[in-house]
Design an enzyme around this catalytic site. Sequence first.
Site, PDB file in Angstrom:
ATOM      1  N   ASP A   3     -25.047  48.468 139.672  1.00  0.00           N
ATOM      2  CA  ASP A   3     -26.203  48.373 140.572  1.00  0.00           C
ATOM      3  C   ASP A   3     -27.357  47.797 139.650  1.00  0.00           C
ATOM      4  OD1 ASP A   3     -28.817  49.257 141.658  1.00  0.00           O
ATOM      5  OD2 ASP A   3     -28.257  51.106 142.319  1.00  0.00           O
ATOM      6  N   ASN A  46     -30.892  36.797 141.761  1.00  0.00           N
ATOM      7  CA  ASN A  46     -30.542  36.479 143.128  1.00  0.00           C
ATOM      8  C   ASN A  46     -30.575  37.636 144.024  1.00  0.00           C
ATOM      9  OD1 ASN A  46     -29.504  35.248 145.641  1.00  0.00           O
ATOM     10  ND2 ASN A  46     -27.867  36.423 144.710  1.00  0.00           N
ATOM     11  N   TYR A 102     -39.473  44.554 152.802  1.00  0.00           N
ATOM     12  CA  TYR A 102     -38.774  43.380 152.142  1.00  0.00           C
ATOM     13  C   TYR A 102     -39.952  42.377 151.434  1.00  0.00           C
ATOM     14  CZ  TYR A 102     -35.699  39.500 151.827  1.00  0.00           C
ATOM     15  OH  TYR A 102     -35.115  38.154 151.325  1.00  0.00           O
ATOM     16  N   LYS A 120     -40.920  41.266 147.649  1.00  0.00           N
ATOM     17  CA  LYS A 120     -40.924  39.805 147.131  1.00  0.00           C
ATOM     18  C   LYS A 120     -42.327  39.189 146.809  1.00  0.00           C
ATOM     19  CE  LYS A 120     -36.458  39.074 147.953  1.00  0.00           C
ATOM     20  NZ  LYS A 120     -35.516  38.737 146.712  1.00  0.00           N
ATOM     21  N   VAL A 166     -30.889  31.785 155.448  1.00  0.00           N
ATOM     22  CA  VAL A 166     -29.851  31.369 155.429  1.00  0.00           C
ATOM     23  C   VAL A 166     -28.822  32.003 156.293  1.00  0.00           C
ATOM     24  CG1 VAL A 166     -27.865  30.679 153.533  1.00  0.00           C
ATOM     25  CG2 VAL A 166     -30.295  30.494 152.935  1.00  0.00           C
ATOM     26  N   THR A 179     -26.521  34.237 156.145  1.00  0.00           N
ATOM     27  CA  THR A 179     -25.576  34.795 155.417  1.00  0.00           C
ATOM     28  C   THR A 179     -25.588  36.428 155.747  1.00  0.00           C
ATOM     29  OG1 THR A 179     -27.629  35.749 154.059  1.00  0.00           O
ATOM     30  CG2 THR A 179     -26.381  33.869 153.295  1.00  0.00           C
TER      31      THR A 179
END
Lengths: 233, 97
Positions: free
Chosen positions: A50, A77, A142, A146, A175, A177
């Site tokens: 983690d 990432n 989120y 960031k 993307v 994903t």
Amino acid sequence: MSRVVLVTGTSRGIGCGLAQHFLDQGCKVAGCSRGGSSITHPSYTHFQLDVSDETAVLAMVRAVLETHGTIDVLLNNAGIASMNHLTLTPYASARKIFDTNFFGSFLFLRESAKAMIREKAGRIVNFTSVAMPLSLEGEAMYAASKAAVESLTRIASKELAPFGITVNAVGPCPVSTDLVAGVPEAKMQALLLRQAIHRYAGIDDVTNVVDFFVSEKSAFVTGQIVYLGGVGG
Amino acid sequence: MRETVMNIVLQGLKSICADSDIRLDSPGTATVLYGPGGLLDSIGIVALVAEIEQLVSRDLGRSVTLADDRSMSMKHSPFATVGALVDYILTLTGEKL
């Protein structure tokens, strides 16, 4: 001599693509994720951890240094997202997002930077998102995490400049994903329309910016945030 | 053990001073690292911490984080002198002073 690249969040998506990209270039890559790895390559080492577990991060960085002697490039990432109206966001979810996206980035940056300080060289690339400059509804936690990563990037670039270390960030637009797999297609299309170029990013779009940041020729490029798809900061 | 840690701190200090062209005469326990009359500025302390953590890992097989909550809140900084830093590393590694 081949470079040593540490990539977080390599189990799938952008992280997996980045690891493969640098393996293809002949680099030695150390990756990590909470689960196992799908990458099988003689130059790849996987750590299951983690990223917000300080003890585990220290152990991984130490193991990489014992094996390879240095860390040339860090690609921070690893990230998680959770779309929700902020009034419906559980505190535990908010903490989890910050633990992974911000504190995980901080821990790897801090520990990798110590190794880079000794070498008086290094390249660090953090990962932000267009969710931050677009202030996307439903992405409060989120985007906030960031924003913290971007602030960390700018200040770290100043604090680490005396040691020859550059710190930059790339902000991918969506993307295809797992990170956006749960988002309704109509919402994704509306998001793409807010970009100058209305399409999903590919892994190649991300690696292109990362390659620029980690190039040995980019010693004078630091503290920069680059968003994909024509999204402005 | 104290001698080993002392050697680690002195090795790290000599390395940082050599890199920064800082003159280091007969360093010992009382050598002031940081603060009034200290050898190093804040950048030098950052480099020293990174160097010593690596040497501790290599020579003692232990991962230590010198700049932790305890060291940052101590009334007497463990980075003030060579002796204070040696004591602090011994504390972190669980050795008796």
